[in-house]
Write an enzyme that holds these catalytic residues in place. Structure first.
Site, mmCIF file in Angstrom:
data_model
loop_
_atom_site.group_PDB
_atom_site.id
_atom_site.type_symbol
_atom_site.label_atom_id
_atom_site.label_comp_id
_atom_site.label_asym_id
_atom_site.label_seq_id
_atom_site.Cartn_x
_atom_site.Cartn_y
_atom_site.Cartn_z
ATOM 1 N N ILE A 229 0.838 -1.193 0.000
ATOM 2 C CA ILE A 229 0.000 0.000 0.000
ATOM 3 C C ILE A 229 0.874 1.245 0.000
ATOM 4 O O ILE A 229 1.882 1.317 0.710
ATOM 5 C CB ILE A 229 -0.913 0.004 1.247
ATOM 6 C CG1 ILE A 229 -1.789 -1.258 1.268
ATOM 7 C CG2 ILE A 229 -1.775 1.254 1.301
ATOM 8 C CD1 ILE A 229 -2.440 -1.492 2.613
ATOM 9 N N HIS A 230 0.478 2.231 -0.795
ATOM 10 C CA HIS A 230 1.127 3.528 -0.709
ATOM 11 C C HIS A 230 0.899 4.090 0.695
ATOM 12 O O HIS A 230 -0.207 3.981 1.231
ATOM 13 C CB HIS A 230 0.549 4.475 -1.761
ATOM 14 C CG HIS A 230 1.323 5.747 -1.918
ATOM 15 N ND1 HIS A 230 1.270 6.755 -0.985
ATOM 16 C CD2 HIS A 230 2.182 6.173 -2.893
ATOM 17 C CE1 HIS A 230 2.046 7.750 -1.372
ATOM 18 N NE2 HIS A 230 2.616 7.421 -2.531
#
Length: 338
Positions: A229-230
């Site tokens: 995930i960013h």
């Protein structure tokens, strides 16, 4: 007083500013006046349409400060992914090979382009101003969509998904894109995502390889991005994970971000929401924050209110709050605790 409501055409200038500030990879929020205008018009039409089952509708919400009339965030529901254009993902599952003569049975993880998630309801377009991150208002912006689904289940699928933006560095470089998609488009990751927001996403997806991609053949950096995930997408993931969403074997075909999946009966804001009667009066304030909404369509409104409330009792609200929620004395109201 901050309220979530359906978007209006007059919101276009502010919505475009939100689009400029949104995270790369949120392709459903393009920084393009005409695309946003069409999105708003489509949402307005969806809220007034007579719907008996999920179709092409999109329901776009904004978070507004009523005092300043400033928009502080937005979020969206697409009733049916893949209704108007194919919804592509990468399926991440082992490819099994075996040799009886050598007594070898081996599974190799492989990514395959697919449309398995067509017909699911899709949550997308989540963006909130930085100063409101990790506050109850982030919960409102994300979860009020789920309360809307609870109020109008016939408008949505029996499965809900969302794609969480995958990892890219501060320079906008995505190791996953560089190892895979860039070879087919010769475009930087940020440009590919920009094009997805401005045009039909499927035309890019259809140029991706249609044969399995064996994960061990990707660079270690790209492999590490699968399901990653960013950092700026972590809050969106955390909220929905607490709601009961789970990761599955599908990832975004551009940045490798995870896909979350849930059935409506297992989603907390749907399963645990309760109906009560709103009464005009002096509210009994408590320390428990609740998401509170009406069950309307174009007049849908939702807020976060701290209450001292027990099931079976009316919800006492002052005149200003009743007005903000588009409620009258005696109207039904939906609640779920944060």
């Amino acid at each position: 007083m901050l309220v979530l409501r359906p978007v209006q055409l007059s919101d276009l200038p502010q919505l475009q500013q939100l689009a400029r500030e949104s995270l790369v990879g949120v392709t459903s929020l393009p920084d393009d006046t005409e695309r946003l205008r069409l999105k708003i018009l489509g949402s307005c039409a969806s809220f007034v349409s007579e719907v008996q089952h999920n179709g092409p509708e999109n329901y776009f919400f904004v978070l507004e400060d009523l005092a300043s009339q400033q928009l502080l965030g937005c979020s969206e529901i697409l009733a049916t992914a893949g209704f108007n254009e194919a919804f592509y993902s990468l399926r991440n599952r082992p490819f099994t090979s075996e040799s009886r003569e050598l007594n070898i049975h081996h599974g190799v993880p492989a990514l395959s382009l697919c449309q398995d998630l067509n017909a699911h309801t899709l949550l997308r377009g989540f963006h909130i101003n930085a100063e409101l991150e990790r506050t109850p208002l982030s919960e409102l912006l994300s979860r009020a969509r789920l309360m809307f689904i609870a109020a109008h289940p016939q408008r949505f699928s029996d499965a809900v998904i969302t794609e969480i933006v995958g990892y890219s560095d501060e320079a906008g470089q995505s190791p996953f894109w560089n190892a895979l998609g860039k070879h087919f488009f010769d475009l930087p990751y940020t440009e590919a995502e920009r094009l997805c927001g401005l045009q039909n996403r499927s035309f890019l997806a259809e140029l991706m390889p249609h044969y399995p991609i064996y994960v061990p053949m990707l660079s270690p950096e790209a492999q590490a991005c699968i399901g990653r995930i960013h950092p700026d997408g972590q809050e969106a993931f955390d909220i929905l994970e607490r709601e009961g969403f789970e990761t599955n074997s599908y990832i975004d075909l551009f940045d490798g971000g995870p896909t979350l999946f849930a059935r409506p009966p297992s989603i907390r804001s749907i399963a645990d929401s309760r109906m009560a009667i709103a009464r005009a009066g002096t509210p009994t304030l408590g320390k428990t924050p609740y998401l509170v909404s009406n069950d309307a369509l174009p007049q849908y409104r939702a807020m976060v209110i701290e209450l001292d409330w027990s099931a079976g009792e009316p919800v006492m609200l002052d005149t200003a709050t009743l007005g903000a929620l588009q409620l009258a004395d005696g109207s039904p109201v939906r609640l779920v605790a944060l």
